[in-house]
Design a protein around this motif. Structure first.
Motif, PDB file in Angstrom:
ATOM      1  N   ILE A  75       0.469  -1.114   0.167  1.00  0.00           N
ATOM      2  CA  ILE A  75      -0.350   0.181  -0.622  1.00  0.00           C
ATOM      3  C   ILE A  75       0.623   1.263  -0.025  1.00  0.00           C
ATOM      4  CG2 ILE A  75      -0.346  -0.015   2.878  1.00  0.00           C
ATOM      5  CD1 ILE A  75      -2.778   0.849   2.010  1.00  0.00           C
ATOM      6  N   ASP A  76       0.285   2.153  -0.778  1.00  0.00           N
ATOM      7  CA  ASP A  76       1.330   3.326  -0.583  1.00  0.00           C
ATOM      8  C   ASP A  76       0.193   4.669  -0.536  1.00  0.00           C
ATOM      9  OD1 ASP A  76       3.764   2.405  -1.231  1.00  0.00           O
ATOM     10  OD2 ASP A  76       2.940   2.765  -3.129  1.00  0.00           O
ATOM     11  N   GLU A  80       2.756   8.000   4.779  1.00  0.00           N
ATOM     12  CA  GLU A  80       4.088   7.204   4.897  1.00  0.00           C
ATOM     13  C   GLU A  80       4.620   8.159   4.461  1.00  0.00           C
ATOM     14  OE1 GLU A  80       3.011   2.718   3.146  1.00  0.00           O
ATOM     15  OE2 GLU A  80       3.344   4.540   1.627  1.00  0.00           O
TER      16      GLU A  80
HETATM   17 CA   LIG Z   1       4.072   2.215   0.849  1.00  0.00          CA
END
Ligand SMILES: [Ca+2]
Ligand SMILES: [Ca+2]
Length: 308
Positions: A75-76, A80
């Motif tokens: 996941i991005d 982050e």
């Molecule tokens: Ca990520």
């Protein structure tokens, strides 16, 4: 006798003054040249140092993206570390700052064609994006003709070589993928104001790249479907917050067409690094398109200095 000495003394004084004047002019000239040399050398040194610092920033961005892949490769999202703005950091003689942006959060202009052929789903999305931004939807057809391999005009709103070869100076359509959104400026009907409006929402990464709904803005989100208006898109952005959607398929399956659903995701491969270094009076900004592959290798695909 005194009358003979007087003119000789006068000539000696004049000669001395002339010598002093010439000497002064030569000295000032030498100092001026030395000063210019010093400034040229200083500027050249600052430019070289800036490039080295920017290369360092690029390496650091690579480390951050690599670490992110290891920690959360599935996941991005905007919570982050890679998405955080790096505050100006002091360096020897100046400061450096930078930030990374996920290019999958923008509309990919190269998605308008696939294998050289116009892609209707992407064209409709681009038309919606143009409408949301208050721009002429006919630009979508112009962009498709610019990118598609053929030279047949997209009916009714396209533009192939016939438009551009009549210009002064004449030029031709690219008829292939583009490497920078700035190519939009060469397209028929797209003035600078429209380009500046569109610029934050478009990118030029390889065709077939997915759109990351965890990082897309509300306007890009609304361009995905006629069923997502800007109010609902804003709700979606608030809903995902800084952690992203837990299940994109389930959340979007009733909002977008099935074909569109296969083109959205929550992970990204291409990022734009913008880094600026200031050394004394010298300032330089570098834009670097970074690709992070599935093994964690990060490489720069395209760099530009000064302008994106
Ligand atoms: Ca990520
Ligand atoms: Ca074409």
């Amino acid at each position: 006798m005194n009358n003979a000495i007087q003119p000789q003394r006068g000539a000696a004084v004049l000669t001395a003054m002339l010598v002093v004047t010439v000497g002064t002019v030569i000295a000032v000239n030498m100092m001026w040249n030395a000063s210019l040399d010093l400034r040229r050398t200083t500027a050249s040194l600052a430019a070289d140092q800036s490039l080295l610092f920017l290369q360092g920033a690029e390496a650091m961005a690579g480390d951050i993206l690599r670490a992110d892949l290891i920690a959360s490769g599935d996941i991005d999202h905007l919570g982050e570390q890679w998405a955080a703005e790096i505050p100006p950091m002091p360096i020897d003689g100046g400061v450096i700052s930078g930030h990374l942006e996920d290019l999958h959060g923008r509309f990919n202009l190269n998605s308008l064609v696939y294998g050289g052929v116009a892609d209707e789903i992407s064209q409709r999305q681009f038309e919606r994006l143009l409408m949301l931004l208050g721009l002429d939807q006919r630009l979508a057809g112009v962009a498709v003709d610019w990118l598609d391999a053929d030279v047949e005009i997209e009916f009714p709103n396209g533009g192939e070589d016939n438009i551009y070869t009549g210009r002064n100076p004449p030029y031709r359509t690219a008829n292939t993928v583009i490497t920078s959104p700035s190519e939009l400026l060469a397209m028929s009907g797209l003035e600078q104001d429209a380009y500046l409006t569109l610029m934050p929402y478009v990118t030029a990464i390889p065709s077939g790249s997915s759109l990351n709904v965890n990082t897309a803005s509300d306007i890009v989100m609304a361009s995905l479907s006629d069923d997502i208006d800007i109010t609902y898109a804003t709700q979606l952005v608030q809903e995902r917050g800084m952690v992203g959607f837990t299940d994109i398929n389930t959340r979007f399956q009733d909002l977008v067409e099935a074909d569109v659903l296969t083109r959205i995701s929550g992970i990204s491969r291409y990022f734009l690094l913008t880094a600026t270094v200031t050394l004394g009076t010298h300032q330089l900004t570098m834009y670097s398109l970074l690709e992070r592959d599935s093994s964690g290798i990060v490489r720069s695909m395209f760099r530009s200095l000064g302008a994106q």
